[in-house]
Design an enzyme around this catalytic site. Sequence first.
Site, PDB file in Angstrom:
ATOM      1  N   SER A 147      -9.364   1.344   3.120  1.00 49.95           N
ATOM      2  CA  SER A 147      -8.576   2.188   2.232  1.00 49.95           C
ATOM      3  C   SER A 147      -7.527   1.392   1.455  1.00 49.95           C
ATOM      4  CB  SER A 147      -7.896   3.299   3.039  1.00 49.95           C
ATOM      5  OG  SER A 147      -7.008   2.753   4.014  1.00 49.95           O
ATOM      6  N   LYS A 176       0.848  -1.197   0.000  1.00 47.77           N
ATOM      7  CA  LYS A 176       0.000   0.000   0.000  1.00 47.77           C
ATOM      8  C   LYS A 176       0.883   1.246   0.000  1.00 47.77           C
ATOM      9  CE  LYS A 176      -3.843   1.905   2.772  1.00 47.77           C
ATOM     10  NZ  LYS A 176      -4.671   1.640   3.977  1.00 47.77           N
ATOM     11  N   SER A 226      -9.658  -0.889   7.318  1.00 46.20           N
ATOM     12  CA  SER A 226      -9.103  -0.839   5.966  1.00 46.20           C
ATOM     13  C   SER A 226      -8.410  -2.117   5.529  1.00 46.20           C
ATOM     14  CB  SER A 226      -8.119   0.328   5.857  1.00 46.20           C
ATOM     15  OG  SER A 226      -8.775   1.553   6.057  1.00 46.20           O
TER      16      SER A 226
END
Length: 565
Positions: free
Chosen positions: A136, A62, A160
């Site tokens: 996310s 990420k 997330s």
Amino acid sequence: MTGGKATDRVTAAYALIDRLDRPEVWIHLREPEAVLDEAAALDARAAGGEELPLHGVLVAVKDNIDVAGLPTTAACPSFVRLPEMSAPAVSRLTERGAIVLGKTNLDQFATGLTGSRSPYGAVRCAGLPERISGGSSSGSAVAVALGIVDLALGTDTAGSGRVPAAFQGIVGLKPTIGLVPTSGVVPAARSYDCVSVFAAGVGAAEHALAAMSGPVPDRPWRPIPADAPLAAPAHPTVAVPLPSDLGGMSAERLAAFDAACHRLAAQGVTTVPIDVEPFLAAGRLLYGGALVAERYAAVGGAVESGGDEIDPSVRAIIGAARTIPAHRLVADLERLDQLKVAATQRLTGMDALLLPTVPEHPTLAEVAQDPIGVNTRLGRFTTFANLLDMAAIAVPAGTADGGPFGVSVLAPAFADRVVADIARLVTGEPAGTAPAPIGLPLFVVGAHLSGQPLNGQLSGARLIRPERTSPEYRLFDLGTTPARPGLVRTGPSGRHIDGELWSLPPAVLGELLASLPAPLALGPLTLAGGETVTGFLCDRGATEHARDISEHGGWRAYRAATAAG
């Protein structure tokens, strides 16, 4: 974990990326030539005999987690930085032979659960492109679900690392806060941030967690308590929500959750309905209360200076936190403490809590129409976990409403192995894929064996494997109640005796030693392979008039023969 050559795996991954044409998954994808060179070097090291437990495992990261030499943007181009060092969570994987393929898209500044709040594009669900991927950590989850990578790193502050796992039908592991260092991670809410793992199975996620865990000099370390459980009990008790706590879910989702509960019950799990409102109320404090001030403290300056690059929803959430007064934050922290007490009371006598991971799976169009409202609903069963200091894992549990359906298993801090074991009962994944637990070895031969009357005294322990002693021992029936044997080292006149090797939390081994009745004691014992471990032994003088049962080879065989006779 993958087998074969790393170069072959890399070549296949880039071919798949070209074929799938999902550019919104990535913010920075490494050049194939550089990755192939790295893979070739790893193959050469492995061929030379070097131990690389993650040899050739492909990883996506990420883009709020640093990877040396790759930009970190947190999905905000003006925020970009070029780190010289990888975050420990990344470097600990690559040191073991894993290969980072690239940096993945995310909800900007890790603020959101939809996967659509990014200037690099909304990340579509892997199997249902008209629906959201969840955020996310959207790109990381989709990269795993599409089969491009074996593992992906996300972050999980409010869900997330679990919401996108549920939408893709994969595993999302959120460890206890502090197990994995957050050095080199752009903070979202520093007190509640976690590095999370996406994988196709529970075992792969656990192996990654084991590799990444451990202290670093620049972050406070939470030592693992001496009584932290290493496994779920043989027959866990799991709390489930009351039907009234599941309002608003579709009939198919309710049926899928009910089926997951029945699947657990069929495997010896006792499910107990509880009122989960204290958990949900705690979760509402993260965005609906003053705790959101942590978001502003983390990236408020970048949001205010970001201009048109800042997603409107992100700006609204973080910007609104700027003027929250300190007294409101103090009041909400006090309220959170009260809810922690209530939640702890609800879980008294329970090993874990089972919840749906998300109540719905909206489309991209539905999120565009109501970005804040949909996001709030998606976090209903996830936002409380870090506020209440819980470990969690999201796993697939069937289908509903035309797509994957998932559940989450949660338990108090440091019960990470417990939630993983119970999650396996949902998915059907065998326990043999778990990494070896960190504990103290204990060899048992009698009433503490699996299924025997005193096995419950091995609280939080994990069975490693069936074992047997070296051929220097004899076993005696001590004639006690409950029935227990005595194991004595006799040297050449002995034989192999069957038993089990367990791994125990240190505190449990201490309690066991303190409560052990004479003539039994704990002492060094040699296994058939030559390894010396702690085991149950007996004073030789106490066996003078006891029955020698060594010819049976073990306590179970003796008890079976006695019962048959």
